[in-house]
Design an enzyme around this catalytic site. Structure first.
Site, PDB file in Angstrom:
ATOM      1  CG  ASP A  53      -1.816   1.203   1.301  1.00  0.00           C
ATOM      2  OD1 ASP A  53      -2.916   1.134   0.702  1.00  0.00           O
ATOM      3  OD2 ASP A  53      -1.444   2.207   1.924  1.00  0.00           O
ATOM      4  CE1 TYR A  58       0.963   7.589   2.694  1.00  0.00           C
ATOM      5  CE2 TYR A  58       1.206   5.317   1.982  1.00  0.00           C
ATOM      6  CZ  TYR A  58       0.509   6.283   2.663  1.00  0.00           C
ATOM      7  OH  TYR A  58      -0.650   5.945   3.325  1.00  0.00           O
ATOM      8  CE  LYS A  87      -3.629   4.787   0.708  1.00  0.00           C
ATOM      9  NZ  LYS A  87      -2.213   4.368   0.720  1.00  0.00           N
ATOM     10  CG  HIS A 119      -4.199   9.741   0.429  1.00  0.00           C
ATOM     11  ND1 HIS A 119      -2.841   9.690   0.299  1.00  0.00           N
ATOM     12  CD2 HIS A 119      -4.453   9.222   1.652  1.00  0.00           C
ATOM     13  CE1 HIS A 119      -2.294   9.169   1.390  1.00  0.00           C
ATOM     14  NE2 HIS A 119      -3.261   8.884   2.230  1.00  0.00           N
TER      15      HIS A 119
END
Length: 293
Positions: A53, A58, A87, A119
């Site tokens: 994920d 990120y 996302k 997100h």
């Protein structure tokens, strides 16, 4: 809920697309740097993880893609054997959604993403009360629907949506969301959201299962862990998957990654499940989307 299990995929749960989502995945929040990602993905694949994920924010999509390209052959696996989630960044909410999603695909170096989520229900740079937020969400969803139709996003969904956001989406979408990913643990049981997901056939998925580590020292959790001779982390993850809720524990430590995978060879008693669920008080360790219009 019926769950399947096989040697290659591990326990999984069905999505409304007809595909299946592994009940265990590696959460990659704050996992940065090529070597760190490679080590974590290597340990995860060895321990049986088949889901990863990531997210645009990120900043590790490219590292994940590189790691999988290098490591899948080592374990006799192909791209089809793993389930990849990413996302849409809140900065791309609205008119930037198509470009943002395609950028995620490019970063990952993949022809398709198994699951792509919006997100956050808001838009970066806008106040949570800004009335442009609903329109931006709808524009993002339309872009994801288009990429879903092209086969580039095998499933699409949302993260951090409230019951109101979910009902708004269900009232206008052409493609139903496959997944809602939100904070979920014994202090935040999300009863209403889970009911909404059940009503609309959306798979409910957990993040922050360990309460950012704080739940690992909760006396009730420790008591259950002592009773069943398991770690507090295993108890918290088992509490979720025993309810058919996929989990995404995050760690960069191989030993912890292996430990978090050992949640399918024991069962919590009904009384222990009830004891943990009774801790619910609507407490969030992460951001609260309830103010986003």
């Amino acid at each position: 809920m019926k769950m399947s299990s096989s040697a290659s995929t591990g326990p999984s749960a069905p999505l409304n697309t007809g595909s299946r989502m592994p009940l265990l995945g590696l959460g990659m929040y704050k996992l940065c740097g090529g070597e760190a990602v490679l080590q974590a993905v290597d340990a995860s694949l060895a321990a049986g993880y088949r889901a990863f994920d990531s997210a645009a924010v990120y900043r590790n999509e490219a590292e994940l893609g590189h790691a999988l390209k290098e490591l899948l052959p080592k374990y006799g696996l192909t791209r089809e054997d793993v389930f990849i989630t990413s996302k849409l960044s809140p900065k791309d909410q609205g008119k930037g959604a198509m470009e943002g999603a395609l950028h995620s695909l490019s970063n990952l170096g993949m022809d398709y993403i198994d699951l792509y989520l919006i997100h956050w229900p808001g838009t970066q740079g806008l106040d949570v009360t800004d009335k442009c937020n609903p329109g931006n969400r709808a524009q993002s969803w339309a872009a994801l629907e288009e990429l879903h139709a092209q086969g580039k996003l095998k499933a699409i969904g949302v993260s951090n949506y409230t019951p109101a956001h979910m009902r708004e989406l269900m009232g206008s979408c052409k493609v139903h969301p496959a997944v809602l990913q939100v904070e979920f643990h014994p202090l935040e049981c999300q009863t209403e959201l889970r009911s909404v997901c059940q009503e609309f056939g959306v798979r409910f998925q957990a993040y922050t299962s360990l309460g950012r580590g704080e739940l690992l020292t909760d006396p009730h959790v420790l008591q259950v862990a002592e009773t069943c001779k398991r770690t507090p982390a295993q108890v918290l993850l088992r509490w979720a998957v025993q309810q058919g809720v996929p989990v995404l524990p995050k760690s960069s430590t191989p030993e912890r990654i292996r430990e978090n995978a050992r949640i399918f060879d024991f069962t919590l008693s009904d009384s222990d499940m009830a004891k943990l669920s009774a801790l619910d008080r609507g407490h969030k360790f992460c951001w609260d989307p309830s103010q986003v219009v």
